[in-house]
Write a protein that holds these residues in place. Structure first.
Motif, PDB file in Angstrom:
ATOM      1  N   ASN A  43      76.467  31.924  60.192  1.00 33.04           N
ATOM      2  CA  ASN A  43      75.769  30.648  60.513  1.00 33.04           C
ATOM      3  C   ASN A  43      75.679  29.878  59.191  1.00 33.04           C
ATOM      4  OD1 ASN A  43      73.683  32.942  62.425  1.00 33.04           O
ATOM      5  ND2 ASN A  43      74.458  31.264  63.413  1.00 33.04           N
ATOM      6  N   PRO A  44      76.861  29.324  59.010  1.00 30.24           N
ATOM      7  CA  PRO A  44      76.891  28.511  57.796  1.00 30.24           C
ATOM      8  C   PRO A  44      76.181  27.125  58.126  1.00 30.24           C
ATOM      9  CG  PRO A  44      79.050  28.392  58.967  1.00 30.24           C
ATOM     10  CD  PRO A  44      78.011  29.570  59.614  1.00 30.24           C
ATOM     11  N   GLU A  45      75.949  26.818  59.366  1.00 26.84           N
ATOM     12  CA  GLU A  45      75.252  25.289  59.656  1.00 26.84           C
ATOM     13  C   GLU A  45      73.716  25.419  59.121  1.00 26.84           C
ATOM     14  OE1 GLU A  45      74.059  27.989  63.110  1.00 26.84           O
ATOM     15  OE2 GLU A  45      75.843  27.746  61.766  1.00 26.84           O
ATOM     16  N   ARG A  46      73.238  26.494  59.048  1.00 28.35           N
ATOM     17  CA  ARG A  46      71.747  26.905  58.331  1.00 28.35           C
ATOM     18  C   ARG A  46      71.799  26.566  56.808  1.00 28.35           C
ATOM     19  NH1 ARG A  46      70.002  31.968  62.077  1.00 28.35           N
ATOM     20  NH2 ARG A  46      70.623  31.030  64.018  1.00 28.35           N
ATOM     21  N   ASN A  47      72.879  26.386  56.029  1.00 32.67           N
ATOM     22  CA  ASN A  47      72.974  26.148  54.880  1.00 32.67           C
ATOM     23  C   ASN A  47      73.749  25.010  54.354  1.00 32.67           C
ATOM     24  OD1 ASN A  47      72.793  27.225  52.079  1.00 32.67           O
ATOM     25  ND2 ASN A  47      74.722  28.121  52.013  1.00 32.67           N
ATOM     26  N   LEU A  48      73.272  24.046  54.833  1.00 26.99           N
ATOM     27  CA  LEU A  48      73.768  22.673  54.485  1.00 26.99           C
ATOM     28  C   LEU A  48      72.821  21.571  53.825  1.00 26.99           C
ATOM     29  CD1 LEU A  48      75.385  21.606  58.144  1.00 26.99           C
ATOM     30  CD2 LEU A  48      76.454  22.625  56.397  1.00 26.99           C
ATOM     31  N   PRO A  49      73.235  20.803  52.957  1.00 26.86           N
ATOM     32  CA  PRO A  49      72.430  19.812  52.161  1.00 26.86           C
ATOM     33  C   PRO A  49      71.823  19.140  53.569  1.00 26.86           C
ATOM     34  CG  PRO A  49      74.929  19.115  52.103  1.00 26.86           C
ATOM     35  CD  PRO A  49      74.797  20.552  52.808  1.00 26.86           C
ATOM     36  N   PRO A  50      70.959  18.370  52.984  1.00 28.46           N
ATOM     37  CA  PRO A  50      70.411  17.319  54.244  1.00 28.46           C
ATOM     38  C   PRO A  50      71.283  16.497  54.614  1.00 28.46           C
ATOM     39  CG  PRO A  50      69.175  17.024  51.818  1.00 28.46           C
ATOM     40  CD  PRO A  50      70.221  18.198  51.671  1.00 28.46           C
ATOM     41  N   VAL A  51      71.291  16.559  56.342  1.00 26.96           N
ATOM     42  CA  VAL A  51      72.266  16.235  57.199  1.00 26.96           C
ATOM     43  C   VAL A  51      71.690  14.952  57.648  1.00 26.96           C
ATOM     44  CG1 VAL A  51      73.343  16.478  59.238  1.00 26.96           C
ATOM     45  CG2 VAL A  51      73.196  18.368  57.577  1.00 26.96           C
ATOM     46  N   ILE A  52      72.540  13.890  57.759  1.00 30.08           N
ATOM     47  CA  ILE A  52      72.478  12.627  58.493  1.00 30.08           C
ATOM     48  C   ILE A  52      73.386  12.855  59.660  1.00 30.08           C
ATOM     49  CG2 ILE A  52      72.789  10.153  58.274  1.00 30.08           C
ATOM     50  CD1 ILE A  52      72.275  10.025  55.225  1.00 30.08           C
ATOM     51  N   HIS A  53      72.980  12.943  61.011  1.00 30.24           N
ATOM     52  CA  HIS A  53      73.455  13.078  62.140  1.00 30.24           C
ATOM     53  C   HIS A  53      73.705  11.722  62.888  1.00 30.24           C
ATOM     54  CE1 HIS A  53      74.225  16.307  65.680  1.00 30.24           C
ATOM     55  NE2 HIS A  53      75.460  15.776  65.265  1.00 30.24           N
ATOM     56  N   ILE A  54      75.024  11.494  63.292  1.00 33.55           N
ATOM     57  CA  ILE A  54      75.133  10.026  63.736  1.00 33.55           C
ATOM     58  C   ILE A  54      75.907  10.124  65.156  1.00 33.55           C
ATOM     59  CG2 ILE A  54      76.135   7.681  63.502  1.00 33.55           C
ATOM     60  CD1 ILE A  54      75.865   8.303  60.298  1.00 33.55           C
ATOM     61  N   ALA A  55      75.410   9.598  66.128  1.00 38.25           N
ATOM     62  CA  ALA A  55      76.074   9.535  67.435  1.00 38.25           C
ATOM     63  C   ALA A  55      75.784   7.930  67.672  1.00 38.25           C
ATOM     64  CB  ALA A  55      74.835  10.305  68.506  1.00 38.25           C
ATOM     65  N   ASN A 162      75.869  19.551  67.481  1.00 34.19           N
ATOM     66  CA  ASN A 162      74.587  19.490  67.720  1.00 34.19           C
ATOM     67  C   ASN A 162      73.928  20.799  67.617  1.00 34.19           C
ATOM     68  OD1 ASN A 162      72.239  18.104  68.462  1.00 34.19           O
ATOM     69  ND2 ASN A 162      72.293  18.502  70.438  1.00 34.19           N
ATOM     70  N   ILE A 163      74.692  21.828  67.155  1.00 35.44           N
ATOM     71  CA  ILE A 163      74.326  23.109  66.779  1.00 35.44           C
ATOM     72  C   ILE A 163      73.182  22.834  65.479  1.00 35.44           C
ATOM     73  CG2 ILE A 163      76.013  23.930  64.783  1.00 35.44           C
ATOM     74  CD1 ILE A 163      74.847  25.960  67.883  1.00 35.44           C
ATOM     75  N   ILE A 164      73.294  21.631  64.901  1.00 34.64           N
ATOM     76  CA  ILE A 164      72.533  21.496  63.707  1.00 34.64           C
ATOM     77  C   ILE A 164      71.118  21.337  64.182  1.00 34.64           C
ATOM     78  CG2 ILE A 164      71.690  19.776  61.950  1.00 34.64           C
ATOM     79  CD1 ILE A 164      74.582  18.723  62.167  1.00 34.64           C
ATOM     80  N   GLU A 165      70.078  22.318  63.634  1.00 31.52           N
ATOM     81  CA  GLU A 165      68.715  22.443  64.000  1.00 31.52           C
ATOM     82  C   GLU A 165      67.901  21.597  63.185  1.00 31.52           C
ATOM     83  OE1 GLU A 165      68.114  26.481  64.103  1.00 31.52           O
ATOM     84  OE2 GLU A 165      69.264  27.030  66.151  1.00 31.52           O
ATOM     85  N   ASP A 166      68.068  21.062  62.240  1.00 28.11           N
ATOM     86  CA  ASP A 166      67.143  20.805  61.022  1.00 28.11           C
ATOM     87  C   ASP A 166      67.826  19.284  60.491  1.00 28.11           C
ATOM     88  OD1 ASP A 166      64.676  20.440  59.690  1.00 28.11           O
ATOM     89  OD2 ASP A 166      65.513  21.778  58.228  1.00 28.11           O
ATOM     90  N   PRO A 167      68.136  18.347  61.011  1.00 27.48           N
ATOM     91  CA  PRO A 167      68.693  17.152  60.633  1.00 27.48           C
ATOM     92  C   PRO A 167      67.578  16.357  59.502  1.00 27.48           C
ATOM     93  CG  PRO A 167      68.318  16.691  62.753  1.00 27.48           C
ATOM     94  CD  PRO A 167      68.014  18.117  62.714  1.00 27.48           C
ATOM     95  N   ALA A 168      68.023  15.981  58.382  1.00 19.87           N
ATOM     96  CA  ALA A 168      67.178  15.130  57.767  1.00 19.87           C
ATOM     97  C   ALA A 168      66.924  13.794  58.723  1.00 19.87           C
ATOM     98  CB  ALA A 168      67.813  14.519  56.505  1.00 19.87           C
TER      99      ALA A 168
END
Length: 450
Positions: A43-55, A162-168
């Motif tokens: 689960n590397p997606e849980r160890n990211l810096p703050p994410v700006i997720h853009i659609a 969109n597996i990112i659960e905690d975007p900034a």
């Protein structure tokens, strides 16, 4: 996905070619496979810096570029994931560098990440895009950075990112018709798919929306999920005044240089980026904003070719622009930019266009009906999905334009050179209609993104 000019010795490209031989191409919108794969990877997606997720349908890439420029202007290190690439697969992964400009991923690092992901997948059914998305999370989790900008591939709700659960912050840029077989044939249906990246209680920035139906869906979704939201035109705004960009939000007003990226549509993209970086929790100063406007870059989107092999085939002193916009909404903003250029300096406009068969060529071409002298329709090298130039020329005719099929971009440029009056103002030439075509052009011109 095709190789499109990939360097033959690239180790990562060879790994991707192997994967493309084993797994289906394109998209299969579901999160089950990527979730299984990421669990196998720890689960590397849980160890990211703050994410700006853009659609969004249009403007995702430009907004990503503005976010990156803004953060790097403040000394932050920034990872960036975008898709598709133009020339080399490596363009999809830019790794942050402390107090410096992020660099495209090293080939050996990229290849090793691909092998690790393939091994963890263990032959299970999956798409190459999902594998490449897992590589994003591997790279971004194992290389320290202050922020990560992650662009959605297709849609939002079931996109592998969109597996990112905690975007900034989640950012939704302009929505219009595109990818209808996957996302729906009405803007409100597409908006609902894009809104799927919003996470309950997490900040949302909504960029400029042309369609009220799309805006209504986005705002109601944010309200239902209790997301703190900022909406372009209501909570933040940007406009040109006396040759400057005026940006304003609830925190104040900034008087900035016009963005380096041409086109008035970039004002709203820049504004969304500024507001998104603030919403993500970063301090944004006016000097940061000024520097970002002056340094932002985004290849293949209203990019002017000032050097390279193709220039010798065009008439002397021509302007050659490339842009990967490929849907009616993109056509409108690109045509507006061309019209603005025409106001400042009158030149005849010629289009060199290639498109793929999932797009709406008539809708795209209609934006240029009163602008373009002629369209030269060309193939896209190596694409099984390209629209035959003869068929594309008929679509241009249906949009009210004069068109002619050509065998290549070089042939089209040569044809323009042979027909324009040398005593008349040199032409303005727009090459576009597909990111794949733009990738081919940049590769052939010898000016790939760096």
């Amino acid at each position: 996905m095709t190789n499109r000019g990939q360097i033959a010795v690239s180790e990562a490209a060879q790994e991707i070619e192997k994967l493309m031989g084993l797994h289906p191409k394109g998209y299969d919108l579901s999160l089950d496979r990527i979730r299984r794969l990421l669990e196998a990877l720890g689960n590397p997606e849980r160890n990211l810096p703050p994410v700006i997720h853009i659609a969004g349908t249009n403007g995702k890439g430009s907004t990503s570029a503005f976010c990156r420029a803004l953060l790097e202007a403040g000394g932050y290190s920034v990872h960036v994931h975008t898709s598709p690439h133009l020339v080399n697969w490596h363009e999809r992964y830019r790794l942050g560098v402390p107090d410096g400009r992020g660099q495209l991923v090293d080939d050996a690092v990229f290849a090793e990440a691909l092998r690790r992901v393939a091994k963890a997948n263990d032959g299970e059914k999956i798409t190459v895009f999902e594998i490449l998305t897992a590589v994003t999370f591997i790279l971004f989790s194992e290389h320290p950075a202050d922020a990560a900008i992650i662009e959605v591939g297709l849609g939002g709700r079931f996109d592998a990112t969109n597996i990112i659960e905690d975007p900034a912050v989640s950012v939704i840029m302009p929505i219009s018709l595109d990818h209808q077989p996957h996302l729906g044939d009405r803007v409100e249906l597409i908006a609902a798919e894009k809104a799927g990246i919003m996470k309950r209680g997490h900040s949302v920035v909504i960029g400029h929306q042309e369609y009220d139906a799309a805006l209504d869906v986005l705002m109601s979704t944010a309200e239902r999920l209790n997301c703190p939201s900022a909406v372009f035109g209501q909570d933040f705004i940007a406009h040109e005044e006396y040759g400057r960009l005026i940006y304003q939000d609830e925190f104040g007003l900034a008087d900035l240089p016009l963005p380096r990226l041409p086109g008035r549509h970039q004002y709203a993209n820049a504004a969304a980026a500024i507001r998104a970086v603030k919403a993500a929790g970063f301090t944004v100063t006016e000097p940061m904003m000024e520097k970002a406007m002056e340094t932002v870059e985004w290849p293949g989107r209203l990019q002017k070719l000032t050097e390279g092999r193709l220039l010798s085939h065009a008439p002397a002193r021509s302007e050659i622009w490339v842009d990967g916009g490929h849907n009616p909404g993109a056509g409108e903003v690109i045509a507006e930019a061309m019209a603005n250029f025409e106001e400042r300096q009158s030149r005849p406009l010629f289009l060199v266009s290639g498109m793929i068969n999932t797009k709406d060529p008539v809708g795209y071409f209609k934006a240029f009906t009163d602008l373009a002298e002629k369209i030269y329709c060309v193939p896209i090298r190596g694409s099984e999905a390209m629209i035959d130039p003869v068929i594309l020329a008929h679509a241009a005719y249906d949009a009210g334009l004069v068109a002619e099929p050509m065998a290549s971009v070089i042939d089209a440029l040569d044809a323009i050179a042979s027909t324009v009056d040398p005593e008349a103002p040199p032409p303005r030439i727009l090459i576009g209609g597909s990111l794949y075509l733009v990738g081919d052009v940049l590769a052939e011109n010898g000016t790939p993104p760096k």
